[in-house]
Design an enzyme around this catalytic site. Structure first.
Site, PDB file in Angstrom:
ATOM      1  N   ASP A  61       0.840  -1.207   0.000  1.00 47.42           N
ATOM      2  CA  ASP A  61       0.000   0.000   0.000  1.00 47.42           C
ATOM      3  C   ASP A  61       0.878   1.262   0.000  1.00 47.42           C
ATOM      4  O   ASP A  61       0.556   2.255   0.661  1.00 47.42           O
ATOM      5  CB  ASP A  61      -0.985   0.011   1.176  1.00 47.42           C
ATOM      6  CG  ASP A  61      -2.104   1.028   0.975  1.00 47.42           C
ATOM      7  OD1 ASP A  61      -2.194   1.627  -0.117  1.00 47.42           O
ATOM      8  OD2 ASP A  61      -2.880   1.250   1.928  1.00 47.42           O
TER       9      ASP A  61
ATOM     10  N   HIS B 296       2.839  10.882  -0.781  1.00 46.16           N
ATOM     11  CA  HIS B 296       2.154  12.189  -0.716  1.00 46.16           C
ATOM     12  C   HIS B 296       3.203  13.291  -0.693  1.00 46.16           C
ATOM     13  O   HIS B 296       4.229  13.145  -0.026  1.00 46.16           O
ATOM     14  CB  HIS B 296       1.291  12.291   0.541  1.00 46.16           C
ATOM     15  CG  HIS B 296       0.061  11.444   0.508  1.00 46.16           C
ATOM     16  ND1 HIS B 296      -0.986  11.679  -0.355  1.00 46.16           N
ATOM     17  CD2 HIS B 296      -0.280  10.336   1.215  1.00 46.16           C
ATOM     18  CE1 HIS B 296      -1.926  10.764  -0.173  1.00 46.16           C
ATOM     19  NE2 HIS B 296      -1.523   9.935   0.770  1.00 46.16           N
TER      20      HIS B 296
HETATM   21 ZN   LIG Z   1      -4.349   1.761  -1.152  1.00 43.70          ZN
END
Ligand SMILES: [Zn+2]
Length: 444
Positions: free
Chosen positions: A315, A319
């Site tokens: 995952d 950012h």
């Molecule tokens: Zn994700």
């Protein structure tokens, strides 16, 4: 630019390497495949144009496969690009990544998935397998063109609205029915939207004390339970993304005992970190699903060890600084994960005696490739380290350790929750079809 399908690399002989952590052997990579495993003849050293690697103390695993990566391109090239994300993947030991669909534009058409797939081939650091969106624009209103994405050059087999949940039961049922025709899988982000409105951390005593809106375990578990039942009803495959609670583990365990077509993943951060970290209000620890309790972490480790949870998936969620360098409440959800995944798994699963290296190979290479259906076909991944198989190999030094430094990351982003932690293990080299995509100083 090197096409990723290239097999023109110099042959490489890796001497005395512990294949899957077993007894030392020699591994010869030639013409993009594993030419031999065992004891290489001495003449191999003198056979002209060949690179010799001293593999003493190193462990060889098949190239890792990530079923859950956010590459952010198209649309958020300030956070990550296919080029930088796959470079980070190679550094982490990955030879294939599945790129999630929540880009801008959303990967909900054959055109967008082919664009991402092509960018991956051009970069050449790891094979990129695009994930297609389940619904148009991730809006949860109508199905995206699943068939066209499956038939495209990208050959999509994994579909997900990850970032949001396919919460409408009728749409979820239709999606499961649709992908059955081409053996696709729906990867569900299990988050009941009404139960998690405004929530930013695990619901519990701590969320009350910190005055933050809590995210109850049942918001995940209710969707997991519903979807395993829907998958059973339709006879189609469902994969549960980033399992985070003991209750979710129990549901998946029961479903598997009944033979239902469900698989599940856990992230490295949910194997290591707990919600206690949120007391710092440091947005690096803000992630979806949220960090849970120590009891949940224990259940996740146990489930990964016994096979209830099939795979580790990163995952990886880059950012830009401004999305994380702000107040907890407004910060973005997500953490980097590609470069640290193997170290976190060594720390939490191998060094604790819960898994051996063969177990890691199954959960980080073979099983994710099987679930994503990229274990066969033109450029297969997750294959055994055996003669004639593609030379997708990662070399690890389990005795190394390093303090995590986000500034050294290949990612364009820096939102790494392990900053300053000392983690074991180092990925010293990664080979994609015999060609080195990552090498640490002096090894080659
Ligand atoms: Zn994700």
């Amino acid at each position: 630019m090197t096409p990723s399908a290239s097999t023109s690399a110099t042959p490489t002989l890796i001497r005395n390497v512990r294949v899957l952590g077993g007894e030392p052997q020699d591994l010869l990579l030639r013409d993009g495949v594993i030419a031999s495993v065992g004891t290489a003849p001495d003449e191999a050293d003198r056979a002209g144009d060949i690179t010799i690697v001293d593999g003493t103390g190193l462990v060889a695993l098949p190239g890792l496969v990530d079923l859950h990566t956010h590459l952010r391109e198209p649309g958020r090239e300030d956070a990550e690009t296919v080029e930088t994300g796959t470079l980070a993947a190679a550094r982490g030991g990955f030879t294939a990544v599945h790129a999630m669909a929540n880009t801008d534009p959303v990967a909900d058409t054959a055109g967008v998935v082919e664009q991402v797939w092509r960018l991956g081939r051009e970069a050449g650091h790891a094979d990129v397998r695009p994930v297609g969106a389940v619904t148009v624009g991730l809006q949860g209103e109508r199905l995206a063109e699943l068939g066209a994405m499956a038939d495209s050059a990208a050959g999509v087999r994994v579909f997900s609205d990850d970032g949001v949940c396919v919460s409408d039961a009728v749409l979820m049922r239709r999606a499961l029915e649709y992908v059955k025709a081409f053996d696709g899988v729906i990867a569900q982000h299990a988050q009941e939207p009404r139960l998690t409105e405004g929530a930013t951390m695990n619901e519990g005593e701590l969320s009350g004390r910190l005055g933050l809106r809590g995210w109850p375990s049942v918001a995940e578990e209710a969707i997991v339970a519903r979807d395993v039942l829907l998958a059973a009803h339709v006879g189609s495959r469902v994969h549960i993304c980033h399992l985070s609670t003991r209750g979710s583990v129990e549901i998946v365990r029961l479903a598997k005992q009944r033979g239902l077509p469900v698989t599940a993943e856990v992230t490295p951060h949910h194997l290591l970190l707990t919600d206690e970290l949120v007391a710092t209000y440091d947005p690096r620890y803000k992630v979806n699903p949220p960090l849970r309790s120590a009891d949940d972490v224990a259940a996740l480790r146990e489930a990964l060890a016994d096979g209830t949870i099939d795979i580790v998936a990163t995952d990886h969620a880059p950012h830009p600084l401004e999305a994380k360098d702000c107040e907890w409440d407004v910060a973005a959800f997500g953490m980097l994960g590609l470069e640290t995944a193997l170290s976190v798994v060594q720390h939490t699963m191998v060094d604790t005696g819960l898994l051996d290296w063969a177990g890691v190979a199954e959960r980080m290479s073979a099983a994710p490739a099987r679930i994503g259906r990229c274990d066969t076909g033109e450029l297969p991944h997750g294959r055994p380290l055996a003669e004639g198989e593609p030379a997708n190999v990662v070399l690890i030094d389990p005795s190394a350790s390093a303090t995590v430094d986000p500034a050294a990351s290949a990612s364009l982003s820096r939102n790494m929750p392990y900053e300053g932690m000392k983690l074991p293990g180092a990925v010293v080299a990664t080979f994609l079809r015999g060609r080195p995509t990552h090498v640490t100083g002096g090894l080659l």
